[in-house]
Design a protein around this motif. Structure first.
Motif, PDB file in Angstrom:
ATOM      1  N   SER A  74       5.516  10.386   1.330  1.00  0.00           N
ATOM      2  CA  SER A  74       4.693   9.197   1.088  1.00  0.00           C
ATOM      3  C   SER A  74       5.101   8.086   2.038  1.00  0.00           C
ATOM      4  CB  SER A  74       4.883   8.717  -0.353  1.00  0.00           C
ATOM      5  OG  SER A  74       4.389   9.667  -1.260  1.00  0.00           O
ATOM      6  N   LYS A  75       4.163   7.184   2.283  1.00  0.00           N
ATOM      7  CA  LYS A  75       4.445   6.027   3.124  1.00  0.00           C
ATOM      8  C   LYS A  75       4.097   4.757   2.362  1.00  0.00           C
ATOM      9  CE  LYS A  75       3.442   3.732   7.499  1.00  0.00           C
ATOM     10  NZ  LYS A  75       2.565   3.700   8.671  1.00  0.00           N
ATOM     11  N   PHE A  76       5.080   3.889   2.221  1.00  0.00           N
ATOM     12  CA  PHE A  76       4.880   2.558   1.663  1.00  0.00           C
ATOM     13  C   PHE A  76       4.670   1.615   2.849  1.00  0.00           C
ATOM     14  CE2 PHE A  76       7.203   4.739  -1.527  1.00  0.00           C
ATOM     15  CZ  PHE A  76       7.090   4.072  -2.734  1.00  0.00           C
ATOM     16  N   THR A  77       3.646   0.784   2.782  1.00  0.00           N
ATOM     17  CA  THR A  77       3.437  -0.254   3.780  1.00  0.00           C
ATOM     18  C   THR A  77       3.536  -1.582   3.035  1.00  0.00           C
ATOM     19  OG1 THR A  77       1.986   1.202   5.036  1.00  0.00           O
ATOM     20  CG2 THR A  77       1.906  -1.141   5.569  1.00  0.00           C
ATOM     21  N   ILE A  78       4.573  -2.344   3.341  1.00  0.00           N
ATOM     22  CA  ILE A  78       4.880  -3.579   2.618  1.00  0.00           C
ATOM     23  C   ILE A  78       4.861  -4.737   3.617  1.00  0.00           C
ATOM     24  CG2 ILE A  78       6.599  -4.765   1.196  1.00  0.00           C
ATOM     25  CD1 ILE A  78       7.770  -1.881   0.641  1.00  0.00           C
ATOM     26  N   VAL A  79       4.179  -5.819   3.260  1.00  0.00           N
ATOM     27  CA  VAL A  79       4.112  -6.991   4.127  1.00  0.00           C
ATOM     28  C   VAL A  79       4.877  -8.135   3.466  1.00  0.00           C
ATOM     29  CG1 VAL A  79       2.600  -8.674   5.251  1.00  0.00           C
ATOM     30  CG2 VAL A  79       1.883  -6.284   5.048  1.00  0.00           C
ATOM     31  N   ILE A  80       5.749  -8.765   4.249  1.00  0.00           N
ATOM     32  CA  ILE A  80       6.506  -9.926   3.776  1.00  0.00           C
ATOM     33  C   ILE A  80       6.432 -11.041   4.815  1.00  0.00           C
ATOM     34  CG2 ILE A  80       8.089  -8.555   2.368  1.00  0.00           C
ATOM     35  CD1 ILE A  80      10.226  -8.981   4.598  1.00  0.00           C
ATOM     36  N   HIS A  81       6.670 -12.244   4.375  1.00  0.00           N
ATOM     37  CA  HIS A  81       6.773 -13.401   5.261  1.00  0.00           C
ATOM     38  C   HIS A  81       8.200 -13.898   5.125  1.00  0.00           C
ATOM     39  CE1 HIS A  81       5.779 -17.531   6.774  1.00  0.00           C
ATOM     40  NE2 HIS A  81       5.140 -16.777   7.646  1.00  0.00           N
ATOM     41  N   SER A  82       9.012 -13.602   6.130  1.00  0.00           N
ATOM     42  CA  SER A  82      10.442 -13.854   6.020  1.00  0.00           C
ATOM     43  C   SER A  82      11.060 -13.955   7.412  1.00  0.00           C
ATOM     44  CB  SER A  82      11.085 -12.704   5.231  1.00  0.00           C
ATOM     45  OG  SER A  82      12.438 -12.958   4.989  1.00  0.00           O
ATOM     46  N   ASN A 134       0.865  -1.174   0.000  1.00  0.00           N
ATOM     47  CA  ASN A 134       0.000   0.000   0.000  1.00  0.00           C
ATOM     48  C   ASN A 134       0.901   1.223   0.000  1.00  0.00           C
ATOM     49  OD1 ASN A 134      -2.616   1.349   0.296  1.00  0.00           O
ATOM     50  ND2 ASN A 134      -1.812   1.977   2.272  1.00  0.00           N
ATOM     51  N   VAL A 135       0.562   2.203  -0.815  1.00  0.00           N
ATOM     52  CA  VAL A 135       1.300   3.460  -0.842  1.00  0.00           C
ATOM     53  C   VAL A 135       0.295   4.581  -0.686  1.00  0.00           C
ATOM     54  CG1 VAL A 135       2.899   4.920  -2.132  1.00  0.00           C
ATOM     55  CG2 VAL A 135       2.968   2.449  -2.455  1.00  0.00           C
ATOM     56  N   SER A 136       0.595   5.502   0.224  1.00  0.00           N
ATOM     57  CA  SER A 136      -0.313   6.625   0.446  1.00  0.00           C
ATOM     58  C   SER A 136       0.473   7.807   0.981  1.00  0.00           C
ATOM     59  CB  SER A 136      -1.402   6.244   1.451  1.00  0.00           C
ATOM     60  OG  SER A 136      -0.841   6.047   2.736  1.00  0.00           O
ATOM     61  N   LYS A 137      -0.205   8.934   1.096  1.00  0.00           N
ATOM     62  CA  LYS A 137       0.459  10.045   1.765  1.00  0.00           C
ATOM     63  C   LYS A 137       0.574   9.694   3.241  1.00  0.00           C
ATOM     64  CE  LYS A 137      -3.381  13.215   2.649  1.00  0.00           C
ATOM     65  NZ  LYS A 137      -3.858  14.562   2.372  1.00  0.00           N
ATOM     66  N   SER A 138       1.509  10.310   3.912  1.00  0.00           N
ATOM     67  CA  SER A 138       1.725  10.013   5.325  1.00  0.00           C
ATOM     68  C   SER A 138       1.228  11.170   6.182  1.00  0.00           C
ATOM     69  CB  SER A 138       3.215   9.764   5.585  1.00  0.00           C
ATOM     70  OG  SER A 138       3.930  10.985   5.509  1.00  0.00           O
ATOM     71  N   GLU A 139       1.529  11.083   7.469  1.00  0.00           N
ATOM     72  CA  GLU A 139       1.150  12.149   8.394  1.00  0.00           C
ATOM     73  C   GLU A 139       2.010  13.397   8.196  1.00  0.00           C
ATOM     74  OE1 GLU A 139       4.123   9.461  10.539  1.00  0.00           O
ATOM     75  OE2 GLU A 139       2.509   9.233   9.101  1.00  0.00           O
ATOM     76  N   GLN A 195     -16.966 -11.730  -7.812  1.00  0.00           N
ATOM     77  CA  GLN A 195     -15.704 -10.992  -7.829  1.00  0.00           C
ATOM     78  C   GLN A 195     -15.243 -10.806  -6.388  1.00  0.00           C
ATOM     79  OE1 GLN A 195     -15.499  -7.315 -10.085  1.00  0.00           O
ATOM     80  NE2 GLN A 195     -16.982  -8.095 -11.564  1.00  0.00           N
ATOM     81  N   PHE A 196     -13.920 -10.738  -6.223  1.00  0.00           N
ATOM     82  CA  PHE A 196     -13.330 -10.532  -4.912  1.00  0.00           C
ATOM     83  C   PHE A 196     -12.082  -9.681  -5.085  1.00  0.00           C
ATOM     84  CE2 PHE A 196      -9.990 -11.942  -1.906  1.00  0.00           C
ATOM     85  CZ  PHE A 196     -10.571 -11.535  -0.720  1.00  0.00           C
ATOM     86  N   VAL A 197     -11.900  -8.714  -4.198  1.00  0.00           N
ATOM     87  CA  VAL A 197     -10.677  -7.904  -4.200  1.00  0.00           C
ATOM     88  C   VAL A 197     -10.338  -7.548  -2.762  1.00  0.00           C
ATOM     89  CG1 VAL A 197     -11.884  -5.689  -4.534  1.00  0.00           C
ATOM     90  CG2 VAL A 197      -9.498  -5.929  -5.239  1.00  0.00           C
ATOM     91  N   ARG A 198      -9.038  -7.552  -2.473  1.00  0.00           N
ATOM     92  CA  ARG A 198      -8.555  -7.231  -1.133  1.00  0.00           C
ATOM     93  C   ARG A 198      -7.548  -6.093  -1.258  1.00  0.00           C
ATOM     94  NH1 ARG A 198      -7.127 -11.188   3.158  1.00  0.00           N
ATOM     95  NH2 ARG A 198      -7.372 -12.749   1.571  1.00  0.00           N
ATOM     96  N   SER A 199      -7.566  -5.197  -0.293  1.00  0.00           N
ATOM     97  CA  SER A 199      -6.614  -4.083  -0.290  1.00  0.00           C
ATOM     98  C   SER A 199      -5.283  -4.530   0.293  1.00  0.00           C
ATOM     99  CB  SER A 199      -7.148  -2.922   0.558  1.00  0.00           C
ATOM    100  OG  SER A 199      -7.076  -3.260   1.933  1.00  0.00           O
ATOM    101  N   GLY A 200      -4.295  -3.684   0.168  1.00  0.00           N
ATOM    102  CA  GLY A 200      -3.049  -3.892   0.882  1.00  0.00           C
ATOM    103  C   GLY A 200      -3.250  -3.527   2.338  1.00  0.00           C
TER     104      GLY A 200
END
Length: 175
Positions: free
Chosen positions: A47-55, A37-42, A149-154
């Protein structure tokens, strides 16, 4: 070290091509981005990138260090799920007749705390906000009835601990 979920927060200038370079860092290490997810930040103009990983934590730390080497990146952090408050959103499009013909559909809507966004002659749309497993559970419950149909956000997330990014930016601007 065992694999677990990590949320990586990246604060950056909003420049063309940065997303491509950040995704390349994951590609080189063969680590899949599970959510983005990328959006403006506070902070204005950041900008703020929110990235999820399994690691592993070792890989999360290495990735954050590589991301911070990008010129436009101000600061990057990684957090475990226990260190963040997070949500995802999803939309489900379902055939309208099921809303009236299948009593269980109404139970699923009620039990999952989802909302009906719109109803038309042919379909209705449900919105669900929650943790990934809650959305997965709702998907599994609706799947036997047919999901059109199905969609999920970040993921969107905030850390439980204070983020020193505002102090870092203040120091940066005073230089």
């Amino acid at each position: 070290m065992k694999n677990q979920w990590y949320t990586i927060s990246v604060y950056s200038e909003n420049n063309v091509g940065l997303l491509n370079r950040i995704s390349g860092i994951f590609l080189k290490r063969h680590i899949n981005i599970e959510s983005l997810n990328v959006s403006k930040s506070e902070i204005e103009n950041v900008s703020k990138f929110t990235i999820v990983i399994h690691s592993t934590e070792d890989w999360a730390r290495k990735i954050v260090n590589q991301i911070e080497k990008q010129v436009e990146v101000i600061k990057a952090y990684y957090h475990t799920d226990d260190e963040t408050i997070y949500q995802e959103s999803a939309l489900f499009k379902i055939a309208s007749h099921l809303l009236f013909d299948e009593r269980q559909i109404q139970n699923i809507i009620k039990e999952s705390n989802s909302q009906i966004v719109t109803v038309s002659r042919d379909f209705f749309v449900l919105a669900k906000t929650g943790r990934r497993h809650e959305i997965d559970e709702m998907h599994d419950a609706l799947e036997p009835y047919g999901i059109m149909q199905f969609v999920r956000s970040g993921r969107i997330a905030v850390s439980k601990a204070a983020m020193p990014i505002t102090n870092i930016l203040a120091e940066f601007q005073n230089q």
